[in-house]
Design an enzyme around this catalytic site. Structure first.
Site, mmCIF file in Angstrom:
data_model
loop_
_atom_site.group_PDB
_atom_site.id
_atom_site.type_symbol
_atom_site.label_atom_id
_atom_site.label_comp_id
_atom_site.label_asym_id
_atom_site.label_seq_id
_atom_site.Cartn_x
_atom_site.Cartn_y
_atom_site.Cartn_z
ATOM 1 N N ALA A 27 -3.394 7.866 -4.622
ATOM 2 C CA ALA A 27 -1.423 7.461 -5.213
ATOM 3 C C ALA A 27 -1.767 5.286 -5.534
ATOM 4 C CB ALA A 27 -1.558 7.716 -4.302
ATOM 5 N N GLY A 70 0.942 -0.933 0.011
ATOM 6 C CA GLY A 70 0.199 0.168 -0.510
ATOM 7 C C GLY A 70 1.045 1.283 -0.071
ATOM 8 N N ASN A 71 0.225 2.384 0.274
ATOM 9 C CA ASN A 71 0.726 3.306 0.666
ATOM 10 C C ASN A 71 0.293 4.271 1.218
ATOM 11 O OD1 ASN A 71 -0.944 5.327 -0.918
ATOM 12 N ND2 ASN A 71 -0.954 3.733 -2.228
ATOM 13 N N ARG A 72 1.151 5.756 1.423
ATOM 14 C CA ARG A 72 0.643 6.577 2.777
ATOM 15 C C ARG A 72 -0.374 6.810 2.112
ATOM 16 N NH1 ARG A 72 5.823 9.385 4.237
ATOM 17 N NH2 ARG A 72 4.375 10.562 5.550
ATOM 18 N N SER A 73 -1.141 7.125 1.419
ATOM 19 C CA SER A 73 -2.017 8.603 1.058
ATOM 20 C C SER A 73 -3.320 8.424 2.254
ATOM 21 C CB SER A 73 -2.650 8.558 -0.408
ATOM 22 O OG SER A 73 -3.391 9.499 -0.867
#
Ligand code: CTP
Length: 390
Positions: free
Chosen positions: A264, A197-200
């Protein structure tokens, strides 16, 4: 105002609003008057003050005040007041005002950290936000005694700015338009419990949805793993993976005049997704993940867009030995083929999860560059929409 020690700061808030030309009526709870008396509020506001529904009954104040207000600010809002507001209680004049208000309501909580973080208080805040009430996060700092933490009343200038922004009359320059926005960050599963995943956080996409709604657009927000409340009056579609996001965006884009890809999206996804949980193998020192590139939704949208449709992309860039942030961004605008590219310079303590952003907006035709200084994400959102309209 509620009965918290921060009630004394509301005198400065009242003066600030009066100096800006606003007519302010003060409705304190009985407890609030323990901290600052009615005489102070009457002298500063120029209006009589009551906490009760039984004063001036002939004027029906419990209905009239809420109905006639353009904006209700409750500062400070105590834990008790949050609870009563969330319940829809009507046991004093202030809660009656909250129930009858036909205008934006802004609550500025102030309390001890433990009370603010208590699950009951947080549930009340979530309930109120889901109904469209603006609940400002308290500031972190010195509290009543020597203790510090989250729970301080934000600075009165900040409360006034956030509150007055709710009643700004926005131009209805997107009336009749359908704006489709993606927000958050995608997850690419490795197995039923693990993902890349990502931090958005989705904050910028949510701000864009709010801004487009306020400018008259019909708004659809496709949320990829967003844990924040979404704006009222906006259609929300929930997705998790890049493929789900792509499917939603492509089916909704048919009817959209503007598509903003603020999400993102993972650039790579695992080649295989295990249907069962991957087990660790004893003695195994390295694990190799095999990834494949995902489909670039933004590039595909731009390549297949309808006449007149405007496609907006986002990019996070750092300069490197191959070029500056602007050079990389110009190349990305060309490669993606979108009409507008909003570029975040990575770093400077802004970007993921923050309330502020600082961006450069590149417009393809007529070619231009707009630099937007550090500002709340809602302000940035309006400047992005200005570029879309232009
Ligand atoms: N995007 C997309 N589909 C993807 C990947 C990204 O639509 N599979 C969109 C994002 O929503 C965003 C823009 O493309 O609007 C970001 O482009 P991207 O190339 O992913 O930017 P970076 O992550 O900055 O990529 P790079 O590492 O190539 O600089």
């Amino acid at each position: 105002m509620g009965g918290g020690i921060a009630a004394y700061k509301s005198a400065s808030l009242l003066r600030l609003l009066k100096e800006q030309g606003h007519d302010v009526h003060v409705v304190p709870t009985r407890s609030a008057l323990h901290f600052v008396g009615a005489a102070t509020w009457e002298a500063l506001s120029g209006h009589s003050v009551s906490s009760e529904v039984w004063d001036d009954v002939a004027e029906v104040p419990h209905v009239r005040i809420g109905q006639s207000a353009d904006l209700v600010i409750v500062a400070p809002t105590t834990a008790d007041l949050l609870s009563r507001a969330a319940q829809g209680a009507a046991n004093d004049l202030l809660t009656n005002v909250l129930l009858t208000a036909q205008c934006p309501i802004v609550l500025a909580p102030a309390m001890h950290t433990e009370m603010w973080l208590n699950a009951a208080t947080q549930a009340n805040v979530a309930t109120l936000r889901s109904r469209g009430v603006v609940v400002i996060d308290p500031a972190v700092g010195r509290l009543t005694g020597a203790d510090t933490g989250a729970g301080r009343l934000p600075e009165v200038e900040q409360i006034a700015q956030i509150a007055l922004a709710q009643v700004v009359k926005h131009p209805q320059d997107l009336a009749g338009k359908h704006v489709l926005i993606s927000a958050g960050g995608t997850r690419e599963y490795l197995d039923p419990v693990r993902f890349l995943g990502n931090r958005s956080s989705g904050k910028q996409g949510i701000a864009l949805a709010q801004a487009a709604r306020d400018r008259g657009a019909k708004v659809t927000l496709v949320c990829a793993n967003v844990a924040l409340p979404t704006p009222h009056g906006v259609d929300v579609v929930q997705v998790e993976t890049g493929e789900q996001l792509r499917e939603s965006i492509f089916s909704l884009a048919q009817g959209a005049d503007v598509v903003v890809m603020a999400a993102a999206v993972a650039d790579f996804a695992p080649v295989t997704v295990s249907e069962t949980k991957l087990k660790k193998v004893s003695g195994q020192e390295e694990v190799t993940l095999v990834l494949r590139p995902t489909i670039d939704i933004l590039a595909q949208l731009s390549a297949s867009k309808k006449p007149g449709q405007v496609i907006v992309g986002f990019a996070a860039e750092t300069g490197d030995s191959n070029g500056s942030v602007l050079e990389h961004a110009q190349a990305k605008l060309k490669a993606k083929g979108c009409d507008v590219l909003v570029v975040n310079q990575v770093g400077n303590g802004i970007g993921f999860g923050t309330d502020d952003n600082e961006v450069t907006i590149l417009i393809r035709e007529p070619q231009s560059v707009v630099t937007v200084a550090r500002n709340p994400k809602l302000v940035i959102a309006h400047v992005v929409l200005d570029s879309v309209i232009a």
